[in-house]
Design a protein around this motif. Structure first.
Motif, PDB file in Angstrom:
ATOM      1  N   GLU A 266      51.836  45.076  44.420  1.00 36.11           N
ATOM      2  CA  GLU A 266      50.852  44.059  43.833  1.00 36.11           C
ATOM      3  C   GLU A 266      49.388  44.446  43.515  1.00 36.11           C
ATOM      4  O   GLU A 266      48.828  44.938  44.504  1.00 36.11           O
ATOM      5  CB  GLU A 266      50.799  42.830  44.682  1.00 36.11           C
ATOM      6  CG  GLU A 266      51.881  41.886  44.449  1.00 36.11           C
ATOM      7  CD  GLU A 266      51.722  40.600  45.329  1.00 36.11           C
ATOM      8  OE1 GLU A 266      51.160  39.793  45.006  1.00 36.11           O
ATOM      9  OE2 GLU A 266      52.664  40.649  46.427  1.00 36.11           O
ATOM     10  N   MET A 267      48.864  44.223  42.529  1.00 34.11           N
ATOM     11  CA  MET A 267      47.675  44.860  42.231  1.00 34.11           C
ATOM     12  C   MET A 267      46.443  43.394  42.063  1.00 34.11           C
ATOM     13  O   MET A 267      46.919  42.727  41.222  1.00 34.11           O
ATOM     14  CB  MET A 267      47.602  45.627  40.801  1.00 34.11           C
ATOM     15  CG  MET A 267      46.225  46.491  40.786  1.00 34.11           C
ATOM     16  SD  MET A 267      46.532  47.733  39.499  1.00 34.11           S
ATOM     17  CE  MET A 267      45.949  49.213  39.966  1.00 34.11           C
ATOM     18  N   ILE A 268      45.866  43.237  43.027  1.00 32.91           N
ATOM     19  CA  ILE A 268      44.736  42.406  43.100  1.00 32.91           C
ATOM     20  C   ILE A 268      43.535  42.971  42.061  1.00 32.91           C
ATOM     21  O   ILE A 268      43.200  43.952  42.067  1.00 32.91           O
ATOM     22  CB  ILE A 268      44.468  41.946  44.226  1.00 32.91           C
ATOM     23  CG1 ILE A 268      43.965  43.044  45.412  1.00 32.91           C
ATOM     24  CG2 ILE A 268      45.179  41.165  44.966  1.00 32.91           C
ATOM     25  CD1 ILE A 268      43.040  42.724  46.459  1.00 32.91           C
TER      26      ILE A 268
ATOM     27  N   GLY B 244      41.573  51.341  45.836  1.00 28.50           N
ATOM     28  CA  GLY B 244      41.220  50.438  44.534  1.00 28.50           C
ATOM     29  C   GLY B 244      40.390  51.078  43.472  1.00 28.50           C
ATOM     30  O   GLY B 244      40.026  52.203  44.084  1.00 28.50           O
ATOM     31  N   ASN B 245      40.335  50.536  42.478  1.00 34.25           N
ATOM     32  CA  ASN B 245      39.367  51.454  41.369  1.00 34.25           C
ATOM     33  C   ASN B 245      38.820  50.539  40.552  1.00 34.25           C
ATOM     34  O   ASN B 245      39.324  49.353  40.154  1.00 34.25           O
ATOM     35  CB  ASN B 245      40.580  52.014  40.772  1.00 34.25           C
ATOM     36  CG  ASN B 245      40.259  52.760  39.559  1.00 34.25           C
ATOM     37  OD1 ASN B 245      39.148  53.072  39.393  1.00 34.25           O
ATOM     38  ND2 ASN B 245      41.062  53.249  38.791  1.00 34.25           N
ATOM     39  N   ASN B 246      37.511  50.782  40.252  1.00 37.18           N
ATOM     40  CA  ASN B 246      36.747  49.876  39.169  1.00 37.18           C
ATOM     41  C   ASN B 246      36.614  50.806  38.113  1.00 37.18           C
ATOM     42  O   ASN B 246      35.817  51.802  38.116  1.00 37.18           O
ATOM     43  CB  ASN B 246      35.301  49.703  39.792  1.00 37.18           C
ATOM     44  CG  ASN B 246      35.706  48.871  41.358  1.00 37.18           C
ATOM     45  OD1 ASN B 246      36.047  47.782  41.341  1.00 37.18           O
ATOM     46  ND2 ASN B 246      35.296  49.816  42.166  1.00 37.18           N
TER      47      ASN B 246
ATOM     48  N   VAL C  63      34.769  45.561  32.719  1.00 33.53           N
ATOM     49  CA  VAL C  63      35.272  45.970  33.940  1.00 33.53           C
ATOM     50  C   VAL C  63      36.588  45.553  34.108  1.00 33.53           C
ATOM     51  O   VAL C  63      36.968  44.605  33.843  1.00 33.53           O
ATOM     52  CB  VAL C  63      34.352  45.133  35.121  1.00 33.53           C
ATOM     53  CG1 VAL C  63      34.822  45.683  36.629  1.00 33.53           C
ATOM     54  CG2 VAL C  63      32.959  45.460  34.989  1.00 33.53           C
ATOM     55  N   ASP C  64      37.349  46.666  34.831  1.00 36.16           N
ATOM     56  CA  ASP C  64      38.668  46.319  35.007  1.00 36.16           C
ATOM     57  C   ASP C  64      38.906  46.973  36.369  1.00 36.16           C
ATOM     58  O   ASP C  64      38.931  48.078  36.730  1.00 36.16           O
ATOM     59  CB  ASP C  64      39.688  47.253  33.898  1.00 36.16           C
ATOM     60  CG  ASP C  64      40.783  47.922  34.628  1.00 36.16           C
ATOM     61  OD1 ASP C  64      41.436  47.062  35.296  1.00 36.16           O
ATOM     62  OD2 ASP C  64      41.500  48.694  34.092  1.00 36.16           O
ATOM     63  N   HIS C  65      39.025  45.908  37.421  1.00 29.78           N
ATOM     64  CA  HIS C  65      39.152  46.343  38.723  1.00 29.78           C
ATOM     65  C   HIS C  65      40.577  45.999  39.317  1.00 29.78           C
ATOM     66  O   HIS C  65      41.193  44.971  38.912  1.00 29.78           O
ATOM     67  CB  HIS C  65      38.163  45.572  39.656  1.00 29.78           C
ATOM     68  CG  HIS C  65      38.535  45.661  41.096  1.00 29.78           C
ATOM     69  ND1 HIS C  65      39.179  44.311  41.832  1.00 29.78           N
ATOM     70  CD2 HIS C  65      38.996  46.556  41.938  1.00 29.78           C
ATOM     71  CE1 HIS C  65      39.519  44.672  43.022  1.00 29.78           C
ATOM     72  NE2 HIS C  65      39.692  45.767  43.103  1.00 29.78           N
ATOM     73  N   GLY C  66      41.186  47.025  39.891  1.00 29.05           N
ATOM     74  CA  GLY C  66      42.546  46.656  40.297  1.00 29.05           C
ATOM     75  C   GLY C  66      42.553  47.509  41.824  1.00 29.05           C
ATOM     76  O   GLY C  66      42.335  48.361  41.949  1.00 29.05           O
ATOM     77  N   SER C  67      43.112  46.669  42.829  1.00 30.88           N
ATOM     78  CA  SER C  67      43.188  47.476  44.054  1.00 30.88           C
ATOM     79  C   SER C  67      44.692  46.910  44.442  1.00 30.88           C
ATOM     80  O   SER C  67      45.326  46.084  44.260  1.00 30.88           O
ATOM     81  CB  SER C  67      42.230  46.716  45.066  1.00 30.88           C
ATOM     82  OG  SER C  67      40.946  47.113  45.025  1.00 30.88           O
TER      83      SER C  67
HETATM   84  N1  SER Z   1      43.381  50.018  35.517  1.00 36.16           N
HETATM   85  C1  SER Z   1      42.974  50.290  36.665  1.00 36.16           C
HETATM   86  C2  SER Z   1      44.029  51.106  37.752  1.00 36.16           C
HETATM   87  O1  SER Z   1      45.175  50.821  37.363  1.00 36.16           O
HETATM   88  C3  SER Z   1      42.293  49.443  37.586  1.00 36.16           C
HETATM   89  O2  SER Z   1      42.722  48.086  37.481  1.00 36.16           O
HETATM   90  O3  SER Z   1      43.739  51.565  38.394  1.00 36.16           O
END
Ligand code: SER
Length: 644
Positions: A85-87, A241-243, A263-267
């Motif tokens: 799951e990516m928050i 995670g990654n911003n 901004v696209d953050h996914g952790s």
């Molecule tokens: N798109 C980026 C990733 O998948 C952050 O949501 O790492």
């Protein structure tokens, strides 16, 4: 900390910061020809990153189900899973670096109490030829947050060579890397991006799980990482995670700025949970406990030592298969289905290492359903299908597994390379013909054969295998590597046209065949549309002709296509139809074809829940033609159609 609590904590944190929480999209993307699966939180957000308004506004957050098929063979170590799951949270042209970095620090360090001593960051080093500068802003902002906590940290310029430096007691916690690491787009680094694809530099977040927890880069040992750095493969540092600062679009010349800075953050939800618990084995978090116990009971083995590898493969693969089936992907030979098949077969194969030789997959799947059913209600609703399909696939494979293994062992040949009559080297080899037979007669996917071979130091003649497969033309196609090379072809104009044609087809089928017809799946490439729908008989030529004529008459009338944002209730009341109802949030976007506003209006042709994009008027579509109509599974038909 438990996953459930962590998910809720993140979502309410983002809600407090003005985000609207939206539900997860399904694992199979709709109308996105670039990929088979939803592999990140941003994929369903693509139209909004490109500038289309999101029905919930400029700030949204979610916990998105994701499946990364390319990681199947990585599974078994402390941190890789195919499903996760990516928050995530998104700014569609609203806030930018300052807010995002501040919130991430607040969330991870202040709220979750991650020890900043174990927290590491990477930023983009800059590249003149791309016209993208070094991201000193992010690096220095992170550094200032450490300082506020009373920790002086350094910024490393050359981590791949210098490793992690400590100079005068100041340790590097922030590092610059090139676009090979600190750049994100759906298709990877800038060079791999097709024209029109959005992407940008990113700042990634890592957690140090400490060498003493058993990872390989232990100081003062032969592995010791003079060069160990946060992107090292040893598993000591885990990216949590990654911003992404999604601000560019690829052009023929290079990059241009998007109309808005996103901004696209996914952790990784599971990985953050592991970090909060300071346990470097992601399979030790609570959501795996239930299934782990099931496997322990079935095998009489504990989750320790060498058994861990097989446990992890089973845990990951059965969880992934469970979620994929709940989103409508059944095990099979093609595209997405092939991965479900591979997951189940691989789990069965690894279960042999734990001495499990009877059906077990459904029991493990059920353990996961119990854990996730509150958040993902379709697991419970589709429980019978999930358990039934998994067992069917397992049985099918089990029937031939033992014989296939015997065949495999028998077929290995040893080639002795000798010089002057003395053997210098023995090469163990498996012919491509045998690999193909293993697939045909025993259902061994080639990847499985190759994996078995690798474990035993055997080379498989893949070229010969491919030759046999090609010759055998009625053999179903595997999900070919080419599928992943895709990208939005050109500017996506054809895809947009096919998308609108898909709405016309949906409506026309309902008129010609009846209201029982509902969309079951859709896939679009620049060449054609593919549409799956519920109907249990082969369409007659007459029915096909009727559908074509109906669609072509609407195109000839050049009807307008209109987007609207309305409440979910209103959309339902106006008769909008759509594929996955539970994915929609309070405010939804709908597309209408024709002038009327609700189903039943004589001048309205179609009304559907949809994120778009679509053409503005039908006239541009040309002529619609059905190329093929066939069965996909019981009660589901498939149409392939073109615009000429
Ligand atoms: N798109 C980026 C990733 O998948 C952050 O949501 O790492």
């Amino acid at each position: 900390m438990k996953v459930k609590e962590l998910r809720a904590t993140f979502l309410s944190f983002m809600e407090e910061k003005g985000h609207v929480i939206v539900p997860s999209s399904p694992l199979v993307p709709e109308n996105d020809p670039t990929t088979l699966f939803t592999g990140s939180g941003m994929q369903p957000m693509l139209p909004y990153l490109l500038g289309q308004p999101h029905p919930s506004g400029k700030r949204v957050a979610d916990s998105q189900k994701a499946f990364r098929s390319q990681d199947i063979e990585e599974v078994g170590d402390n941190r890789h899973t195919t499903f996760f799951e990516m928050i995530g949270n998104w700014s569609f042209g609203d806030y930018f670096k300052e807010e995002q970095i501040t919130w991430m620090w607040d969330f991870l360090v202040s709220k979750l109490k991650l020890d900043p001593e174990n927290f590491y960051l990477t930023c983009f080093i800059g590249n003149d030829s791309l016209g993208v500068p070094r991201d000193t802003y992010s690096a220095e902002l992170w550094q200032a947050f450490f300082k506020k906590k009373g920790i002086d940290v350094g910024i490393g310029e050359n981590p791949e060579k210098d490793g992690i430096r400590t100079i005068n007691g100041v340790r590097d916690h922030i590092f610059y890397y090139s676009e090979k690491k600190n750049w994100w787009s759906r298709t990877g680094a800038p060079a791999n991006m097709p024209i029109g694809e959005p992407g940008g530099p990113d700042t990634e977040m890592f957690y140090d799980f400490h060498p003493e927890l058993g990872r390989s880069c232990i100081p003062n040992t032969p592995f010791s990482g003079e060069f160990c750095h946060v992107n090292c493969d040893c598993g000591r540092f885990v990216e949590i995670g990654n911003n992404v600062f999604m601000q560019y679009k690829k052009t023929a010349q290079g990059f241009e700025e998007l109309p808005q800075m996103n901004v696209d953050h996914g952790s990784g939800l599971e990985r953050i949970c592991a970090a909060v618990n300071d346990d470097g084995d992601v399979f030790n978090i609570d959501i795996f406990e239930n299934a782990k116990k099931t496997i322990e009971n079935l095998s009489g083995k504990a989750y320790t030592g060498e058994a861990q590898y097989a446990f992890r493969v089973i845990l990951d693969h059965i969880r992934a298969a469970t979620f994929l089936i709940s989103d409508g992907v059944l095990p099979g030979n093609k595209d997405q289905s092939y991965f479900v098949r591979r997951l189940i077969r691989r789990a069965v194969r690894f279960a042999r290492n734990l001495d499990i030789h009877t059906n077990f997959c459904a029991e493990v799947a059920d353990s996961f359903i119990q854990v996730y059913k509150d958040e993902y209600t379709n697991l419970e609703t589709n429980k019978d299908v999930i358990l039934g399909e998994i067992t069917k696939e397992e049985e099918k494979f089990r029937k031939t597994l033992e014989n296939g293994m015997k065949e495999f062992e028998k077929a290995i040949i040893e080639i002795h390379k000798s010089v002057n009559g003395e053997t210098k080297e023995i090469i163990r080899h498996l012919s491509g013909r045998i690999a193909f037979d293993l697939l045909q007669s025993y259902g061994f996917p080639i990847e499985l054969t190759e994996e078995l071979a690798k474990e035993r130091n055997i080379i498989v003649d893949r070229e010969e295998f491919e030759k046999h497969k090609k010759e055998h033309s009625d053999q179903s196609r595997t999900a070919s590597a080419g599928k992943f090379k895709g990208g939005l072809g050109g500017d996506g104009e054809m895809e947009v046209k096919f998308h609108t044609a898909t709405h016309l087809l949906h409506q026309a089928l309902r008129e010609v065949l009846g209201e029982h017809v509902l969309q079951k799946g859709s896939n679009i490439t620049p060449e054609r549309l593919r549409f799956d729908f519920s109907h249990d008989a082969k369409m007659t030529d007459e029915e096909k002709k009727k559908v074509e004529n109906l669609i072509n008459s609407k195109i000839a009338a050049d009807l307008p296509v209109t987007r609207e944002e309305v409440s979910f209730e209103e959309a339902k009341a106006r008769g909008a139809i759509g594929l996955f109802e539970d994915k929609y949030s309070d405010v939804v976007s709908i597309y209408r074809i024709g002038e009327g506003t609700k189903r039943g209006d004589s001048n309205l042709y179609s009304i559907e829940f949809c994120g778009g994009p679509h053409v503005e008027r039908l006239g541009v579509l040309g002529t619609f033609k059905i190329q093929k109509e066939e069965a996909v599974s019981a009660g589901v038909r498939r149409i392939k159609a073109v615009l000429i």
